[in-house]
Motif scaffolding. Structure first.
Motif, short mmCIF file in Angstrom:
data_model
loop_
_atom_site.label_atom_id
_atom_site.label_comp_id
_atom_site.label_asym_id
_atom_site.label_seq_id
_atom_site.Cartn_x
_atom_site.Cartn_y
_atom_site.Cartn_z
N SER A 196 0.85 -1.18 0.00
CA SER A 196 0.00 0.00 0.00
C SER A 196 0.89 1.24 0.00
CB SER A 196 -0.90 0.00 1.24
OG SER A 196 -1.66 1.19 1.32
N SER A 197 0.29 2.38 -0.30
CA SER A 197 1.04 3.64 -0.28
C SER A 197 0.26 4.67 0.53
CB SER A 197 1.28 4.15 -1.71
OG SER A 197 0.05 4.38 -2.37
N ALA A 198 0.95 5.72 0.93
CA ALA A 198 0.31 6.78 1.73
C ALA A 198 0.97 8.11 1.40
CB ALA A 198 0.43 6.48 3.23
N THR A 199 0.12 9.14 1.28
CA THR A 199 0.59 10.52 1.18
C THR A 199 0.30 11.20 2.51
OG1 THR A 199 0.19 10.61 -1.20
CG2 THR A 199 0.34 12.70 -0.02
N ILE A 200 1.34 11.67 3.19
CA ILE A 200 1.22 12.24 4.53
C ILE A 200 1.52 13.73 4.43
CG2 ILE A 200 2.03 12.13 6.91
CD1 ILE A 200 2.95 9.26 6.31
N SER A 201 0.54 14.56 4.80
CA SER A 201 0.70 16.01 4.81
C SER A 201 0.77 16.49 6.26
CB SER A 201 -0.46 16.70 4.08
OG SER A 201 -0.55 16.25 2.74
N VAL A 202 1.59 17.50 6.51
CA VAL A 202 1.76 18.03 7.86
C VAL A 202 1.61 19.54 7.80
CG1 VAL A 202 4.27 18.10 7.61
CG2 VAL A 202 3.26 18.06 9.90
N SER A 203 0.92 20.12 8.80
CA SER A 203 0.64 21.56 8.79
C SER A 203 1.90 22.39 9.02
CB SER A 203 -0.41 21.89 9.86
OG SER A 203 0.06 21.54 11.16
N ARG A 204 2.91 21.85 9.68
CA ARG A 204 4.18 22.55 9.92
C ARG A 204 5.29 21.79 9.18
NH1 ARG A 204 3.27 27.45 11.76
NH2 ARG A 204 5.51 27.45 12.21
N PRO A 205 5.77 22.32 8.04
CA PRO A 205 6.79 21.58 7.27
C PRO A 205 8.06 21.30 8.06
CG PRO A 205 5.85 23.37 5.97
CD PRO A 205 5.34 23.55 7.37
N GLU A 206 8.38 22.12 9.07
CA GLU A 206 9.60 21.87 9.83
C GLU A 206 9.46 20.75 10.85
OE1 GLU A 206 7.51 25.43 11.79
OE2 GLU A 206 7.73 24.52 9.81
N ALA A 207 8.26 20.17 10.96
CA ALA A 207 8.03 19.10 11.93
C ALA A 207 8.66 17.79 11.44
CB ALA A 207 6.54 18.91 12.16
N GLU A 208 8.98 16.92 12.39
CA GLU A 208 9.49 15.59 12.06
C GLU A 208 8.30 14.64 11.91
OE1 GLU A 208 12.85 12.47 13.76
OE2 GLU A 208 11.67 13.64 15.18
N VAL A 209 8.32 13.84 10.85
CA VAL A 209 7.22 12.93 10.54
C VAL A 209 7.72 11.49 10.70
CG1 VAL A 209 5.61 12.14 8.77
CG2 VAL A 209 6.11 14.58 9.00
N LEU A 210 6.92 10.67 11.40
CA LEU A 210 7.26 9.27 11.62
C LEU A 210 6.06 8.41 11.26
CD1 LEU A 210 8.23 11.05 14.43
CD2 LEU A 210 9.65 9.01 14.62
N VAL A 211 6.33 7.17 10.84
CA VAL A 211 5.30 6.17 10.60
C VAL A 211 5.70 4.92 11.35
CG1 VAL A 211 4.13 4.75 8.89
CG2 VAL A 211 4.64 7.12 8.37
N ASP A 212 4.86 4.52 12.29
CA ASP A 212 5.14 3.35 13.14
C ASP A 212 6.50 3.48 13.84
OD1 ASP A 212 2.76 2.28 12.19
OD2 ASP A 212 3.74 1.25 10.54
#
Length: 349
Positions: free
Chosen positions: A129-145
């Motif tokens: 599967s695939s996912a597109t993850i958007s975040v309101s603050r681009p400088e934030a760190e994004v993690l999955v699991d």
């Protein structure tokens, strides 16, 4: 025949004699021509080891060698061979990621390698599967699991194994946002992370001072009671918030339908991996903008509903802390001490 055989030996002897004569005269003999360069880089050596292991069917060894080559020098052909080795080992998520990366610069690939990588990419993508993850603050760190995806971008595209996952965004000074979702094989999930600033720390209470003198002064009540103001205003704000939230939610649903229609058109006309091709940058860019608009409308709807809930809670709680005024007038009491002073107002208003 005899004179012909003696001629090369005579020439060789003459050359030796001339060389010795040159040495005796102090002249240096001519330098030998340089040997051809055969040294290869560390990445090429690792890639060659991977090729030998692949031809021998040792896929674990091939995958490790290809990864070493790609990490030392991220060439498209190194990423593609690494993805094919991972596909042979059943590591479909890693295979899809590396094969997709190799095809981003497909013009540098030879046609046979390009066909092999595209075929492997389509097989790997059908398993995950695939996912597109958007975040309101681009400088934030994004993690999955718990796995770090990146920092410094407004959106990310990742491949995932089918099943339950959790996306999380975190940034110092902001409340973390987590979004659990179910990833389905062959389908894309769209995830939005909204980070809110942390509330300010509570103000420390002021220590009471000992009273020294007291005075009372009557004060006339003017205007409506505080309870009435809070109840009326809170109910009005809650109603407005519910109306706005409903409007934003309807608009988000409409935008979501538009996004699904655009995505279906792209898939039907160009296939699941159409957005990898530069020729489809315009429809894929429009699809991404539709998704971002839908996420913004969803965030606005949630904010309106939350604001309406807070206003309603304040209005209801005013029945407890803002009761109807009594017949007593407002009393003002002054206190003075060496550390400072204060004025306490008591009564109902």
């Amino acid at each position: 025949m005899g004179s012909t055989g003696r001629l090369p030996r005579a020439v060789a002897a003459a050359v030796v004699v001339c060389s010795r004569a040159a040495l005796a005269a102090g002249e240096a003999p001519p330098a030998a021509p340089p040997a051809p360069a055969t040294a290869r880089s560390e990445a090429e050596e690792a890639f060659a080891r991977g090729e030998r292991a692949r031809r021998a069917g040792r896929w674990e060894e091939a995958q490790a060698s290809y990864r070493a080559a790609w990490e030392a020098e991220p060439r498209p052909e190194f990423a593609g061979e690494l993805g094919l080795a991972e596909l042979a080992l059943g590591r479909f998520r890693d295979a899809a990621e590396h094969l997709r990366e190799s095809l981003l610069d497909r013009e540098t690939l030879a046609p046979p390698a390009r066909r092999r990588f595209m075929d492997g990419f389509q097989r790997a993508e059908s398993k995950v599967s695939s996912a597109t993850i958007s975040v309101s603050r681009p400088e934030a760190e994004v993690l999955v699991d718990g796995r770090r995806i990146g920092r410094g971008q407004a959106s990310y595209f990742v491949y995932l194994e089918p099943g339950r996952h959790e996306a999380r965004g975190r940034l110092e000074g902001y409340v973390e946002d987590a979004y659990p979702f179910e990833a389905q094989r062959g389908r894309e999930s769209v995830v939005g992370l909204h980070l809110e600033p942390k509330p300010p720390p509570p103000v420390a209470p002021v220590a009471p001072v000992a009273p020294v003198a007291a005075a009372a002064a009557p004060a006339a009540q003017s205007g409506p009671p505080a309870g009435t103001v809070f109840r009326t205003g809170g109910i009005a704000l809650a109603s407005i918030g519910v109306a706005l939230g409903t409007g934003f939610a309807i608009a988000a649903a409409v935008r979501d339908g538009e996004a699904e229609a655009q995505a279906d058109q792209i898939r039907l006309r160009n296939g699941e991996s159409a957005c990898l091709y530069p020729a489809y940058a315009e429809p894929c860019g429009a699809l991404r903008e539709t998704y971002e608009g839908r996420n913004a409308l969803k965030a606005a709807a949630w904010g309106s509903f939350i604001g309406a809930g807070v206003a309603g809670a304040v209005a209801l709680s005013s029945f407890l802390w803002a009761t109807e005024p009594s017949k007593r007038a407002v009393r003002a009491t002054a206190f003075a001490a060496a550390q400072g002073g204060a004025v306490i107002l008591s009564g109902a208003w």
